[in-house]
Design a protein around this motif. Structure first.
Motif, mmCIF file in Angstrom:
data_model
loop_
_atom_site.group_PDB
_atom_site.id
_atom_site.type_symbol
_atom_site.label_atom_id
_atom_site.label_comp_id
_atom_site.label_asym_id
_atom_site.label_seq_id
_atom_site.Cartn_x
_atom_site.Cartn_y
_atom_site.Cartn_z
ATOM 1 N N ILE A 58 -1.405 12.724 -2.136
ATOM 2 C CA ILE A 58 -1.683 12.040 -0.359
ATOM 3 C C ILE A 58 -3.018 11.672 -1.349
ATOM 4 C CG2 ILE A 58 -2.659 12.893 1.371
ATOM 5 C CD1 ILE A 58 0.761 13.240 1.058
ATOM 6 N N PRO A 59 -3.443 10.522 -0.472
ATOM 7 C CA PRO A 59 -4.445 10.158 -1.225
ATOM 8 C C PRO A 59 -6.259 10.726 -0.964
ATOM 9 C CG PRO A 59 -4.047 8.277 0.678
ATOM 10 C CD PRO A 59 -2.780 9.657 0.167
ATOM 11 N N GLU A 60 -6.490 10.768 -2.005
ATOM 12 C CA GLU A 60 -7.905 11.550 -1.601
ATOM 13 C C GLU A 60 -9.099 10.813 -0.935
ATOM 14 O OE1 GLU A 60 -9.395 13.959 -4.928
ATOM 15 O OE2 GLU A 60 -7.540 13.946 -5.465
ATOM 16 N N THR A 61 -8.663 8.765 -1.343
ATOM 17 C CA THR A 61 -9.616 7.886 -0.779
ATOM 18 C C THR A 61 -8.467 7.173 0.130
ATOM 19 O OG1 THR A 61 -9.613 6.876 -2.906
ATOM 20 C CG2 THR A 61 -11.719 8.104 -1.777
ATOM 21 N N PRO A 62 -8.465 7.257 1.359
ATOM 22 C CA PRO A 62 -7.005 6.596 1.621
ATOM 23 C C PRO A 62 -7.625 5.413 2.052
ATOM 24 C CG PRO A 62 -7.804 8.136 2.752
ATOM 25 C CD PRO A 62 -8.249 8.312 1.664
ATOM 26 N N LEU A 63 -8.249 4.651 2.632
ATOM 27 C CA LEU A 63 -9.127 3.190 2.392
ATOM 28 C C LEU A 63 -9.258 2.609 1.485
ATOM 29 C CD1 LEU A 63 -11.620 3.903 5.317
ATOM 30 C CD2 LEU A 63 -8.990 3.813 5.419
ATOM 31 N N THR A 64 -8.800 1.676 0.575
ATOM 32 C CA THR A 64 -8.509 1.696 -0.524
ATOM 33 C C THR A 64 -7.617 -0.138 -0.443
ATOM 34 O OG1 THR A 64 -8.659 1.417 -3.095
ATOM 35 C CG2 THR A 64 -6.285 2.408 -0.846
ATOM 36 N N MET A 65 -8.273 -1.482 -0.898
ATOM 37 C CA MET A 65 -7.470 -1.984 -1.400
ATOM 38 C C MET A 65 -6.169 -2.299 -1.843
ATOM 39 S SD MET A 65 -7.229 -5.748 0.046
ATOM 40 C CE MET A 65 -9.128 -5.396 0.436
ATOM 41 N N PRO A 66 -4.551 -2.622 -1.097
ATOM 42 C CA PRO A 66 -3.677 -2.246 -1.565
ATOM 43 C C PRO A 66 -3.993 -3.208 -3.478
ATOM 44 C CG PRO A 66 -3.135 -3.167 0.040
ATOM 45 C CD PRO A 66 -5.233 -2.889 -0.069
ATOM 46 N N LEU A 67 -3.003 -2.864 -4.137
ATOM 47 C CA LEU A 67 -2.958 -3.836 -5.657
ATOM 48 C C LEU A 67 -3.942 -3.988 -6.393
ATOM 49 C CD1 LEU A 67 -0.867 -6.216 -4.935
ATOM 50 C CD2 LEU A 67 -0.260 -4.380 -5.787
ATOM 51 N N THR A 68 -5.624 -2.985 -5.797
ATOM 52 C CA THR A 68 -6.289 -2.686 -7.132
ATOM 53 C C THR A 68 -6.954 -1.009 -7.223
ATOM 54 O OG1 THR A 68 -7.850 -1.946 -4.576
ATOM 55 C CG2 THR A 68 -7.674 -4.536 -6.026
ATOM 56 N N GLN A 69 -7.234 -0.985 -7.947
ATOM 57 C CA GLN A 69 -7.950 0.858 -9.022
ATOM 58 C C GLN A 69 -8.972 1.257 -8.266
ATOM 59 O OE1 GLN A 69 -5.638 2.712 -9.405
ATOM 60 N NE2 GLN A 69 -7.362 4.519 -10.067
ATOM 61 N N HIS A 70 -10.218 0.673 -8.616
ATOM 62 C CA HIS A 70 -11.644 0.912 -8.047
ATOM 63 C C HIS A 70 -11.763 -0.579 -8.074
ATOM 64 C CE1 HIS A 70 -12.128 -0.005 -12.026
ATOM 65 N NE2 HIS A 70 -10.888 0.899 -12.684
ATOM 66 N N THR A 71 -12.140 -1.327 -8.419
ATOM 67 C CA THR A 71 -12.987 -2.517 -8.096
ATOM 68 C C THR A 71 -12.148 -3.800 -7.818
ATOM 69 O OG1 THR A 71 -14.126 -1.868 -10.047
ATOM 70 C CG2 THR A 71 -14.760 -3.805 -9.632
ATOM 71 N N LEU A 72 -12.866 -4.548 -7.336
ATOM 72 C CA LEU A 72 -12.480 -5.672 -6.191
ATOM 73 C C LEU A 72 -12.608 -7.400 -7.250
ATOM 74 C CD1 LEU A 72 -13.207 -5.595 -2.059
ATOM 75 C CD2 LEU A 72 -11.362 -5.684 -3.273
ATOM 76 N N TYR A 109 0.998 -1.286 0.296
ATOM 77 C CA TYR A 109 -0.315 -0.276 -0.013
ATOM 78 C C TYR A 109 0.931 1.078 -0.044
ATOM 79 C CZ TYR A 109 -3.343 3.600 1.110
ATOM 80 O OH TYR A 109 -4.004 4.741 1.822
ATOM 81 N N PHE A 110 1.858 1.812 1.158
ATOM 82 C CA PHE A 110 2.992 2.376 0.857
ATOM 83 C C PHE A 110 3.671 2.469 -0.181
ATOM 84 C CE2 PHE A 110 1.047 2.629 5.687
ATOM 85 C CZ PHE A 110 1.037 3.518 5.776
ATOM 86 N N ILE A 111 4.343 1.497 -0.633
ATOM 87 C CA ILE A 111 4.994 1.605 -1.927
ATOM 88 C C ILE A 111 4.257 1.955 -3.184
ATOM 89 C CG2 ILE A 111 6.084 0.516 -3.442
ATOM 90 C CD1 ILE A 111 7.257 -1.227 -1.227
ATOM 91 N N ASN A 112 3.198 1.333 -3.254
ATOM 92 C CA ASN A 112 1.936 1.733 -4.461
ATOM 93 C C ASN A 112 1.813 3.344 -4.332
ATOM 94 O OD1 ASN A 112 2.411 -0.439 -5.808
ATOM 95 N ND2 ASN A 112 0.856 -0.678 -6.129
ATOM 96 N N LEU A 113 1.433 3.757 -3.424
ATOM 97 C CA LEU A 113 0.810 5.113 -2.820
ATOM 98 C C LEU A 113 2.356 6.174 -3.036
ATOM 99 C CD1 LEU A 113 -1.793 6.221 -1.906
ATOM 100 C CD2 LEU A 113 -1.220 5.926 0.367
ATOM 101 N N PHE A 114 3.490 5.492 -1.858
ATOM 102 C CA PHE A 114 4.716 6.905 -2.118
ATOM 103 C C PHE A 114 5.691 6.484 -3.061
ATOM 104 C CE2 PHE A 114 1.868 7.409 1.693
ATOM 105 C CZ PHE A 114 1.699 9.000 1.766
ATOM 106 N N ALA A 115 5.789 5.103 -3.904
ATOM 107 C CA ALA A 115 6.674 4.935 -4.579
ATOM 108 C C ALA A 115 6.552 5.305 -6.144
ATOM 109 C CB ALA A 115 7.740 4.400 -3.829
ATOM 110 N N PHE A 116 6.140 3.874 -6.067
ATOM 111 C CA PHE A 116 6.367 3.328 -7.582
ATOM 112 C C PHE A 116 4.747 2.076 -7.836
ATOM 113 C CE2 PHE A 116 9.411 0.937 -5.621
ATOM 114 C CZ PHE A 116 9.038 -0.842 -5.636
#
Length: 481
Positions: free
Chosen positions: A121-135, A83-90
């Motif tokens: 900074i995420p606008e929607t911080p509560l999200t499942m890692p490795l997904t964009q919008h759909t499970l 989650y944090f790697i995808n959010l802040f690094a790559f």
């Protein structure tokens, strides 16, 4: 005595670990400018020093519980790290379509740097890692819309430069349809269905080109509402109308061909910026009418990068996208090709803005000024349709046009000062790319990151080892001009 010395040494190590971890964490908070994160420091202190909370209680449990919890612990750690790697690094991104071919190919997997332009900074911080919008599988939203934070970007290594290849959130993806195949076609479908319904209901339909600007806005608003109502009445086929937050919209990748504050115009397929032609990509493609004497050999297809998708276009409409190199090669292969010439049709399609008659085409478009943060634009009835969406949708203002007057937030307005920078994105496959010509400007809060290199590439037209594009592995995207 020895035990006391061991305990003392162990505590000293724990304090060192705590100091290093805390220092790194504080540097992270300083970077993202979010001191709310200080609430985590006491828990770090407890983990290394006081140990009041039994973080690994399960290690003292019996077999099955210990086994299961060890996997849960590892999984939670991995998800948080990702989650944090995808959010802040790559993050990883795969090219899904041919809009950038032959610069980036369908099946290229990109290493996308968030650090290049600064992570959001995420606008929607509560999200499942490795997904964009759909499970996957259950097809429900992979994020929770509350809490929702305002847009903020932390300092990165640089800014978007002209001709950079950029990953960004799809701007027109704010409103979607819940039926997957129509998800990102909401606006186009509204105008297309509305036009069809209006023409079917009126034997002598109005030609919007004969109307003044207020009349055109009213006409297209009526068309849009007709189409929207038709979609609402057919939820089984098209799904429900929904919305997505900025950072949950589909990821797109295009080339930035226009920067904030520049005036862009396309004349005879060439992009001009402030009156000067911009360099075309080395592998720019346009559609060409091609008459073949016989099927192109597989070695020719592979050498020129002509895909099965390209041949599909040729079989359907007699034209396919080609690079300059491919055109030059095929022009000299008289044994294979009877004739070849570029497509010059004045194709308009659903060009931006869709609520004004411009006469623009995909090959002759503009001029259009790209909004710049802090710059003030004079608003007129001739340009309000172009800048309505940035003002209303991206910068969250109420905008109404009536009786040839423009009102922003209930007050008459003859100018507007933009709060964000905007960019103009286009694909290198110029006649086969859904880009800014169709949905307009890309706001800065939609910018995701910069592709750094291709870490894997597989040809969808070939299988096994023959489908691996070995020459593209670990190729730097910056070298793709």
């Amino acid at each position: 005595m020895i035990d006391k010395e061991k305990a003392k040494m162990n505590m000293k190590k724990q304090w060192i670990k705590f100091g290093v971890v805390t220092a790194l964490y504080l540097l992270f908070l300083l970077w993202v400018k979010s001191w709310l994160g200080l609430i985590v420091v006491p828990f770090i202190f407890d983990n290394y020093i006081t140990k009041k909370i039994r973080w690994t209680w399960w290690k003292d449990a019996e077999g099955p519980v210990r086994f299961v919890m060890s996997w849960v612990d590892a999984l939670v750690f991995a998800l948080v790290a990702v989650y944090f790697i995808n959010l802040f690094a790559f993050q990883n991104y795969v090219i899904p379509s041919s809009s950038l071919e032959k610069s980036l190919l369908t099946g290229d997997y990109l290493f996308v740097s968030k650090l290049s332009y600064g992570p959001r900074i995420p606008e929607t911080p509560l999200t499942m890692p490795l997904t964009q919008h759909t499970l996957p599988i259950i097809h429900t939203k992979s994020y929770v819309e509350w809490p929702h934070w305002d847009y903020r970007r932390v300092k990165g290594l640089g800014h978007v430069k002209l001709n950079d290849i950029v990953v960004f959130n799809y701007p027109a993806g704010d409103t979607i349809l819940t039926e997957d195949q129509f998800a990102n076609s909401y606006y186009t479908m509204c105008y297309d269905f509305g036009t069809e319904l209006y023409q079917a209901q009126n034997p002598n339909p109005v030609n919007p080109a004969t109307l003044n600007r207020q009349g055109q806005l009213d006409y297209f608003n009526m068309i849009y509402n007709l189409g929207r109502e038709y979609i609402v009445q057919n939820p089984v086929k098209y799904g429900m109308i929904d919305h997505r937050p900025t950072d949950r919209r589909e990821n797109y990748v295009k080339r930035c061909v226009g920067l904030p504050g520049q005036t862009l115009q396309i004349k005879n397929r060439i992009v001009y910026l402030d009156g000067k032609p911009n360099k075309e990509p080395d592998n720019v493609q346009y559609f060409y009418y091609v008459k073949l004497k016989r099927d192109l050999p597989d070695d020719v297809l592979k050498d020129l990068g002509i895909s099965m998708e390209d041949l599909g276009y040729l079989n359907q409409g007699g034209a396919m996208p080609l690079t300059k190199r491919a055109v030059n090669y095929l022009s000299h292969r008289k044994d294979l090709v009877a004739s070849i010439h570029i497509v010059n049709d004045a194709v308009t399609g659903d060009l931006y803005p869709m609520n004004m008659v411009t006469g623009w085409t995909r090959d002759n478009y503009g001029p259009i000024w790209i909004p710049k943060k802090g710059a003030t634009l004079k608003l007129t009835m001739d340009n309000i349709a172009i800048y309505e969406r940035p003002i209303r949708v991206y910068e969250h203002n109420q905008l109404v046009v009536k009786n040839n007057r423009i009102y922003i937030n209930g007050k008459p307005a003859n100018s507007y000062t933009f709060k964000m920078d905007y960019y103009w994105m286009m694909g290198d496959n110029r006649h086969n790319s859904e880009d800014s010509r169709y949905w307009g400007f890309v706001p800065e809060d939609h910018i995701v990151g910069k592709p750094i290199f291709i870490w894997w590439s597989s040809d969808p037209d070939r299988h096994g080892f023959s489908g691996i594009r070995w020459n593209r592995l670990f190729r730097w995207v910056d070298n793709i001009k």
